[in-house]
Write a protein that holds these residues in place. Sequence first.
Motif, short mmCIF file in Angstrom:
data_model
loop_
_atom_site.label_atom_id
_atom_site.label_comp_id
_atom_site.label_asym_id
_atom_site.label_seq_id
_atom_site.Cartn_x
_atom_site.Cartn_y
_atom_site.Cartn_z
N THR A 209 0.80 -1.22 0.00
CA THR A 209 0.00 0.00 0.00
C THR A 209 0.83 1.27 0.00
O THR A 209 0.29 2.35 -0.22
N ASP A 210 2.13 1.16 0.28
CA ASP A 210 2.99 2.34 0.28
C ASP A 210 4.37 1.96 -0.22
O ASP A 210 4.60 0.83 -0.67
N ASP A 211 5.31 2.91 -0.18
CA ASP A 211 6.63 2.65 -0.75
C ASP A 211 7.71 2.77 0.33
O ASP A 211 7.41 2.87 1.52
N GLY A 214 7.20 5.66 2.51
CA GLY A 214 5.88 5.80 3.11
C GLY A 214 4.84 6.45 2.22
O GLY A 214 3.69 6.64 2.66
N LEU A 216 1.94 6.73 -0.48
CA LEU A 216 0.88 5.78 -0.81
C LEU A 216 0.99 5.31 -2.26
O LEU A 216 1.33 6.08 -3.16
N ARG A 217 0.66 4.06 -2.46
CA ARG A 217 0.56 3.49 -3.80
C ARG A 217 -0.91 3.32 -4.17
O ARG A 217 -1.77 3.25 -3.27
#
Length: 232
Positions: A209-211, A214, A216-217
Amino acid sequence: GNEIFHSSHPKGGNFQGIDCNFCDDFLISGNYLHDIRQPSSEPYSHYDRGSCIQMKSASKNVVIERNKIARCHIGIVYGGEGMASPEHIGGVVRNNLIYASGEIAIAVVNVNGGKILHNTLYGNAEAIRVARDLRNPESRNVVLIANNILDGRVRVLYKRDGVTQLANYTLNGKDAASLFRDAASYDFRLLPTAAQVIGKGADLGGQVTDDFAGALRPKGGAADLGAYAYQP
């Protein structure tokens, strides 16, 4: 949040930065592991030798994420040659930066239901190796490898293994200048010119859900490949 390294290298080969047998639900996150390398012997296992992270011997559901792993002999050993089979069940390796490994960035050894997602690999001698656990010769790997930026092919040593590969991008010699802010300084944030990897991800159903930082994806498809999502 730890820094783990060797200031000098011990004799032999059985040394790791983080190593655990029979571990359930561990989280290994946000660490800088480096310079655990130069093994001089192979006393127990090929994959024990100078690895920055190794989780094996019936470990379950370990999450390895957002680590920077530099100049280790082997970056991550997902599973291993240990005292049980499978060596690792479930879990995920995601959003890690792994570079300048002497032998392998990620070794997958006797893993059932493993996932390697959204990692960035650069300048390693070998990207990902899927290998047999020689202590358990009947072993079989079942692993999903998806949405990674790789610096070489995924090397599967045994045809019986169940390896699914989705939307991984393999770097070529001229890619670094158009993809990364400063690969020479190991800054792997994406440039706006990184058309090869921006929005090219397979839909993983919200598993990442994130990288690394931090950000968001997207919840669906069209995620950016590698550990970093592009930020203008």
